[in-house]
Design a protein around this motif. Structure first.
Motif, PDB file in Angstrom:
ATOM      1  N   CYS A   1       1.427 109.245  13.701  1.00 38.34           N
ATOM      2  CA  CYS A   1       2.665 108.529  13.983  1.00 38.34           C
ATOM      3  C   CYS A   1       2.500 107.525  15.119  1.00 38.34           C
ATOM      4  O   CYS A   1       3.485 106.929  15.554  1.00 38.34           O
ATOM      5  CB  CYS A   1       3.767 109.510  14.358  1.00 38.34           C
ATOM      6  N   SER A   2       1.280 107.353  15.618  1.00 41.40           N
ATOM      7  CA  SER A   2       1.125 106.561  16.849  1.00 41.40           C
ATOM      8  C   SER A   2       1.589 105.122  16.659  1.00 41.40           C
ATOM      9  O   SER A   2       2.173 104.534  17.564  1.00 41.40           O
ATOM     10  CB  SER A   2      -0.322 106.616  17.339  1.00 41.40           C
ATOM     11  N   GLY A   3       1.327 104.561  15.466  1.00 37.39           N
ATOM     12  CA  GLY A   3       1.759 103.186  15.200  1.00 37.39           C
ATOM     13  C   GLY A   3       3.272 103.073  15.240  1.00 37.39           C
ATOM     14  O   GLY A   3       3.829 102.186  15.893  1.00 37.39           O
TER      15      GLY A   3
ATOM     16  N   LEU B   1       8.670 101.637  17.439  1.00 40.88           N
ATOM     17  CA  LEU B   1      10.024 102.050  17.816  1.00 40.88           C
ATOM     18  C   LEU B   1      10.280 101.838  19.305  1.00 40.88           C
ATOM     19  O   LEU B   1      11.358 101.401  19.705  1.00 40.88           O
ATOM     20  CB  LEU B   1      10.239 103.523  17.457  1.00 40.88           C
ATOM     21  N   ALA B   2       9.268 102.144  20.105  1.00 40.10           N
ATOM     22  CA  ALA B   2       9.431 101.984  21.552  1.00 40.10           C
ATOM     23  C   ALA B   2       9.682 100.527  21.891  1.00 40.10           C
ATOM     24  O   ALA B   2      10.457 100.207  22.791  1.00 40.10           O
ATOM     25  CB  ALA B   2       8.201 102.501  22.280  1.00 40.10           C
ATOM     26  N   GLU B   3       9.029  99.652  21.139  1.00 40.05           N
ATOM     27  CA  GLU B   3       9.216  98.231  21.384  1.00 40.05           C
ATOM     28  C   GLU B   3      10.641  97.811  21.004  1.00 40.05           C
ATOM     29  O   GLU B   3      11.309  97.107  21.759  1.00 40.05           O
ATOM     30  CB  GLU B   3       8.208  97.436  20.560  1.00 40.05           C
TER      31      GLU B   3
ATOM     32  N   LYS C   1      18.132 109.007  25.938  1.00 39.50           N
ATOM     33  CA  LYS C   1      18.679 108.891  24.587  1.00 39.50           C
ATOM     34  C   LYS C   1      17.735 108.079  23.700  1.00 39.50           C
ATOM     35  O   LYS C   1      17.537 108.404  22.534  1.00 39.50           O
ATOM     36  CB  LYS C   1      20.044 108.200  24.681  1.00 39.50           C
ATOM     37  N   LYS C   2      17.152 107.044  24.290  1.00 43.88           N
ATOM     38  CA  LYS C   2      16.196 106.239  23.520  1.00 43.88           C
ATOM     39  C   LYS C   2      14.994 107.087  23.124  1.00 43.88           C
ATOM     40  O   LYS C   2      14.492 106.970  22.005  1.00 43.88           O
ATOM     41  CB  LYS C   2      15.715 105.047  24.353  1.00 43.88           C
TER      42      LYS C   2
ATOM     43  N   LEU D   1      10.205 108.963  14.523  1.00 43.78           N
ATOM     44  CA  LEU D   1       8.789 108.588  14.542  1.00 43.78           C
ATOM     45  C   LEU D   1       8.010 109.063  13.333  1.00 43.78           C
ATOM     46  O   LEU D   1       6.969 108.496  12.996  1.00 43.78           O
ATOM     47  CB  LEU D   1       8.116 109.049  15.844  1.00 43.78           C
ATOM     48  N   HIS D   2       8.476 110.105  12.655  1.00 43.41           N
ATOM     49  CA  HIS D   2       7.725 110.603  11.499  1.00 43.41           C
ATOM     50  C   HIS D   2       8.308 110.091  10.186  1.00 43.41           C
ATOM     51  O   HIS D   2       8.029 110.620   9.129  1.00 43.41           O
ATOM     52  CB  HIS D   2       7.668 112.119  11.516  1.00 43.41           C
TER      53      HIS D   2
END
Lengths: 267, 293
Positions: free
Chosen positions: B107-109, B114-116, B135-136, B144-145
């Protein structure tokens, strides 16, 4: 496996502190052994002046006190107390911390069963306890060899040390089963200190009493009579069985209750 | 097969009310809204569905299986609780990796992506994050999965409006990719924008389950009438009228039914002013609530 590693990572710091404390305790007590031996007669006279009940309570046996094993068995009760607190803390907190730190909503919606979570956490706690015992055994053995004035039976020394592991396993299991009964455990120390010191005092009172074999079943601290172990190079089977039974029942009950438990929203 | 199936689900907390006979189905690919005031039983329903709480009776399944008996069905589930708490002494990235480790895929990609989008600093310690940032983390953690079912419990509390928008866009994207979304809220506006169907829950019971389009169909109209002479309240004593308020020669109400019948009725009045509006969901919602009282 991931839960196990996560737990080990979060537990290791406190485990190191507890282990150091226990080794330091052993080192401190053992370091006075040489000076005691050099004045063995005076020391025996001094202890002989204590009332027999006090001697029983402190686990002092005048026949053995000047041998390193006898001396070690006297101080060992304090180390055991320390180890019991460590194990009980670990047991009480390992499952309840998810609710206390409000991370249960994270962990318990992952695609793993509750039983697997309990297994991983128990395994992590066991690893910590075993690691503590291995390090303590090695360290105490080394210290004993430094301070000894005469050779002693290494096997007996190991047998005495092993009782620490047994007592820790019992308190770990008791801690776990105690924790699953609470809907949300606000803090760990009151319950773990309360139970451990309560049983310790009870154990001391039982030791003073009529040596009632039945009463000894009440406190895990009395399951292993070190004088008996040194004399017979064996454990007392009935208490060993009792200890195993306590562990087994507690662990099974923990699985069942934790599986059925409602995990409530944080509020 | 329905993605979520809840059938006669009941949960009592001792003597206190939890939920009573809740039944609903959520189908593949829809965004389902679950609306009710605080304490109505939304979280209880969701927590039972997730397997956190055991039902007193009834069935709650996702992908056809109960989470309690088959914990592995949660493999395709993403959940965002209303309040997020994580292991404080971990870094964000470590927590997300720990979360990902449960799903047996890389899930690293997706984490980076998502973080971006959510503008989240992965290197920070969770302890140091503000409520909104936590919350983010929760949002990234839940998505993420790339789960096929996303369950959101009051997801927007603590997010600023800009982030809310990004979040809704994200959910819409996931939905377009095929994810089913179950979305609880007490704010009707956000549900109105997104959901295809909606269930209202009140005091532990489902009081209405309807398509969003039905809810907003023309059959619901908000009338505002001003007449020359005083209005007789009994003149509006007909079926389909709710929230009737008469003050002198002004009358307000919501009407559901054949619009022609109402127009004929109004034609008999000497009007000074009239407005007929589309009611918003809030008013329809209140309409159900007051009707039940």
């Amino acid at each position: 496996m991931n839960i196990y590693l996560h737990e080990i990572r979060s537990l290791r710091k406190t485990a190191v502190i507890w282990t150091c404390a226990m080794v330091a305790l052993a080192a401190m007590f053992l370091s006075i052994y040489p000076s005691m031996v050099s004045e063995a007669d005076e020391f025996k006279k001094l202890l002989g002046a204590y009332p027999p009940t006090v001697r029983a309570m402190l686990g002092i046996n005048l026949d053995y006190i000047t041998s390193i094993l006898g001396f070690y068995s006297m101080i060992f009760s304090f180390i055991m107390l320390c180890g019991a607190v460590q194990a009980m803390n670990l047991g009480v907190s390992i499952l309840s911390k998810e609710s206390r730190e409000r991370t249960a909503d994270f962990l318990l919606v992952k695609p793993v069963s509750r039983s697997k979570i309990v297994s991983a956490k128990l395994l992590a706690a066991l690893t910590i306890i075993f690691a503590t015992n291995v390090i303590f055994n090695v360290a105490s053995f080394l210290i004993a060899n430094i301070v000894k004035t005469a050779d002693y039976d290494g096997k007996l020394f190991l047998m005495v040390n092993l009782t620490l592991l047994f007592v820790q396993l019992i308190f770990l299991a008791v801690g776990v089963v105690a924790s699953v009964f609470f809907r949300k455990l606000k803090s760990v120390l009151p319950i773990s200190l309360g139970v451990v010191f309560g049983l310790y005092m009870l154990g001391a009172l039982i030791a003073v009493g009529e040596n009632d074999d039945w009463a000894r079943f009440i406190s895990p601290f009395r399951y292993f009579d070190i004088t008996y172990i040194i004399k017979n190079a064996a454990y007392e089977t009935q208490y060993l069985v009792m200890g195993a039974a306590v562990v087994a029942v507690s662990v099974v009950a923990s699985y069942i209750i934790y599986n059925r438990k409602d995990i409530h929203a944080v509020s | 097969m329905s993605i979520i199936e809840i059938n006669k689900l009941t949960k009592h907390y001792g003597r206190a009310r939890g939920i009573e006979n809740v039944s609903l189905n959520v189908e593949q690919g829809e965004i389902f809204g679950f609306i009710g005031p605080n304490g109505a039983g939304k979280s209880t329903t969701i927590r039972t569905l997730l397997g956190l709480i055991r039902p007193t009776s009834g069935i709650a399944t996702i992908f056809g299986k109960s989470c309690i008996e088959h914990p592995e069905v949660r493999m395709e589930l993403g959940y965002l609780p209303s309040e997020v708490f994580y292991y404080d002494n971990m870094r964000v990235i470590d927590l997300l990796k720990y979360s990902a480790s449960f799903y047996k895929k890389d899930c690293s990609g997706r984490i980076k992506e998502l973080a971006e989008i959510m503008d989240l600093d992965l290197k920070k310690k969770i302890d140091d994050l503000s409520f909104g940032n936590k919350k983010k983390v929760g949002i990234v953690q839940g998505l993420l999965h790339e789960p096929r079912l996303i369950i959101l419990d009051e997801p927007t509390s603590g997010l600023d409006p800009l982030m809310q928008q990004k979040f809704f866009d994200l959910i819409a994207q996931e939905n377009q990719k095929g994810a089913t979304v179950f979305f609880s809220s007490h704010i009707l506006g956000e549900v109105q924008k997104m959901c295809s169907r909606v269930a209202f829950i009140k005091e532990g019971k489902i009081i209405k389950l309807e398509k969003m389009s039905t809810l907003q169909e023309n059959s619901y109209k908000k009338f505002n009438i001003e007449t020359k002479s005083a209005i007789d309240k009994s003149a509006f004593d007909i079926g389909g009228i709710s929230k009737l308020e008469v003050k002198g020669n002004v009358a307000n109400f919501i009407f559901k039914g054949n619009i022609n019948a109402m127009m004929k009725k109004i034609a008999g009045l000497e009007l000074r002013n009239i407005s007929i509006e589309e009611p918003d969901l809030e008013e329809i919602f209140m309409h159900y609530y007051t009707k039940e009282d």
